[in-house]
Design a protein around this motif. Structure first.
Motif, PDB file in Angstrom:
ATOM      1  N   ASP A  93       0.880  -1.131  -0.021  1.00 43.20           N
ATOM      2  CA  ASP A  93      -0.005   0.130   0.119  1.00 43.20           C
ATOM      3  C   ASP A  93       0.923   1.302  -0.083  1.00 43.20           C
ATOM      4  O   ASP A  93       0.659   2.205   0.675  1.00 43.20           O
ATOM      5  N   TYR A  94       1.853   1.288  -0.747  1.00 45.78           N
ATOM      6  CA  TYR A  94       2.784   2.487  -1.052  1.00 45.78           C
ATOM      7  C   TYR A  94       2.145   3.570  -1.156  1.00 45.78           C
ATOM      8  O   TYR A  94       2.762   4.778  -0.492  1.00 45.78           O
ATOM      9  N   LEU A  95       1.099   3.872  -2.027  1.00 48.65           N
ATOM     10  CA  LEU A  95       0.440   5.149  -2.117  1.00 48.65           C
ATOM     11  C   LEU A  95      -0.415   5.485  -0.854  1.00 48.65           C
ATOM     12  O   LEU A  95      -0.533   6.387  -0.517  1.00 48.65           O
ATOM     13  N   TYR A  96      -0.765   4.554  -0.097  1.00 53.92           N
ATOM     14  CA  TYR A  96      -1.302   5.083   1.379  1.00 53.92           C
ATOM     15  C   TYR A  96      -0.126   5.602   2.181  1.00 53.92           C
ATOM     16  O   TYR A  96      -0.287   6.613   2.802  1.00 53.92           O
ATOM     17  N   GLU A  97       1.065   4.896   2.217  1.00 52.81           N
ATOM     18  CA  GLU A  97       2.008   5.223   3.184  1.00 52.81           C
ATOM     19  C   GLU A  97       2.703   6.853   2.398  1.00 52.81           C
ATOM     20  O   GLU A  97       2.924   7.582   3.238  1.00 52.81           O
ATOM     21  N   ALA A  98       2.506   6.967   0.990  1.00 56.35           N
ATOM     22  CA  ALA A  98       3.110   8.121   0.445  1.00 56.35           C
ATOM     23  C   ALA A  98       2.156   9.510   0.578  1.00 56.35           C
ATOM     24  O   ALA A  98       2.580  10.654   0.736  1.00 56.35           O
ATOM     25  N   ASN A  99       0.848   9.135   0.589  1.00 53.75           N
ATOM     26  CA  ASN A  99      -0.247  10.332   0.356  1.00 53.75           C
ATOM     27  C   ASN A  99      -1.500   9.944   1.030  1.00 53.75           C
ATOM     28  O   ASN A  99      -2.349  10.886   0.761  1.00 53.75           O
ATOM     29  N   GLY A 100      -1.700   8.853   1.762  1.00 52.80           N
ATOM     30  CA  GLY A 100      -2.888   8.649   2.500  1.00 52.80           C
ATOM     31  C   GLY A 100      -3.839   8.219   1.646  1.00 52.80           C
ATOM     32  O   GLY A 100      -5.016   8.045   1.921  1.00 52.80           O
ATOM     33  N   SER A 101      -3.625   7.334   0.551  1.00 58.42           N
ATOM     34  CA  SER A 101      -4.731   6.901  -0.360  1.00 58.42           C
ATOM     35  C   SER A 101      -5.259   5.601   0.151  1.00 58.42           C
ATOM     36  O   SER A 101      -4.698   4.394   0.157  1.00 58.42           O
ATOM     37  N   GLN A 102      -6.308   5.745   0.935  1.00 58.98           N
ATOM     38  CA  GLN A 102      -7.188   4.690   1.622  1.00 58.98           C
ATOM     39  C   GLN A 102      -7.322   3.448   0.444  1.00 58.98           C
ATOM     40  O   GLN A 102      -7.590   2.480   0.851  1.00 58.98           O
ATOM     41  N   TYR A 103      -7.680   4.091  -0.781  1.00 53.53           N
ATOM     42  CA  TYR A 103      -8.114   3.031  -1.752  1.00 53.53           C
ATOM     43  C   TYR A 103      -6.865   1.964  -1.607  1.00 53.53           C
ATOM     44  O   TYR A 103      -7.082   0.761  -2.245  1.00 53.53           O
ATOM     45  N   SER A 104      -5.531   2.769  -1.808  1.00 57.49           N
ATOM     46  CA  SER A 104      -4.410   1.793  -2.137  1.00 57.49           C
ATOM     47  C   SER A 104      -4.361   0.695  -0.922  1.00 57.49           C
ATOM     48  O   SER A 104      -4.160  -0.687  -1.087  1.00 57.49           O
ATOM     49  N   ARG A 105      -4.678   1.099   0.272  1.00 55.13           N
ATOM     50  CA  ARG A 105      -4.624   0.177   1.510  1.00 55.13           C
ATOM     51  C   ARG A 105      -5.816  -0.724   1.339  1.00 55.13           C
ATOM     52  O   ARG A 105      -5.553  -2.064   1.538  1.00 55.13           O
TER      53      ARG A 105
END
Length: 229
Positions: A93-105
């Motif tokens: 969930d790289y994009l969650y870690e990078a910009n908080g994208s809940q969809y990624s997680r």
């Protein structure tokens, strides 16, 4: 007397060299030893070559690579077999870690739940297809400059799982966030290696990124680079 000692010394060196060779051969990890999750692999676990793709389902450039592979699945699997390669997707969930994208997680947690039932590839391919049909093909979320995907239905990933043949156990896993700890651990491990997404480690060859205009020819170029071709 000196000849005897010289012979003993030579024998000692030879024994030491054999010991080093045996030690190195016994400690060298096989492809199977390096796998994070066997359910996310393609190819023979006893393969000599080990290829890893670090990815995030909400990363469109990751999806371009994976869809190019999916569109040429038979040729891809034949390439792996012909070249003795084990291929693993390490989903984060790289994009969650990078910009908080809940969809990624949410996407990654659902994929990990599918992994538990050995349905990772069914879910993964279903997610790639759905994201392309619903968003990327319409110019939404398909690049850094395009409009972002918004208002993703709450049951989006569940529906993809159901189409892949997953049921109540999958639903419970997703609802209870049962795979969150495993996802956190693997994303942390990935970030120690991956510099951007997608990130590829094909034997000693490593690179990041994949362009929307690239197709199977570029995929094969990456694969070839891992073999030093």
């Amino acid at each position: 007397m000196s000849k005897i000692w010289r012979s003993i010394a030579i024998i000692g060196v030879v024994i030491a060299l054999f010991a080093v060779i045996i030690l190195n051969s016994s400690t060298k990890q096989s492809a199977a030893d390096q796998v994070w999750n066997q359910a996310a692999t393609v190819g023979d676990l006893e393969s000599k070559n080990f290829y890893v793709m670090y990815t995030d389902l909400m990363c469109p450039y990751c999806d371009y690579f994976s869809r190019a592979v999916m569109d040429n699945q038979a040729e891809f699997e034949q390439y792996l077999a012909d070249n003795n390669i084990l291929f693993e997707v390490r989903l984060t969930d790289y994009l969650y870690e990078a910009n908080g994208s809940q969809y990624s997680r949410d996407a990654a947690e659902a994929a990990y739940c599918a992994m538990r039932e050995d349905k990772f590839w069914d879910f993964y391919h279903g997610a790639l297809t759905a994201l392309d049909q619903d968003y990327h093909s319409k110019g939404i979320g398909d690049s850094k400059t395009s409009p972002a995907i918004k208002n993703l239905p709450a049951d989006y990933w569940l529906n993809i799982g159901h189409k892949a043949g997953l049921g109540d156990q999958f639903d419970q896993c997703v609802a209870a966030h049962e795979t969150a700890d495993e996802l956190d651990k693997n994303t942390e491990r990935a970030l120690q290696t991956a510099n951007g997404m997608p990130y590829f480690k094909f034997n000693r060859f490593s690179t990041a990124g994949f362009d929307s205009s690239w197709g199977w020819d570029y995929v094969k170029m990456y694969l070839d680079a891992g073999l030093g071709k």
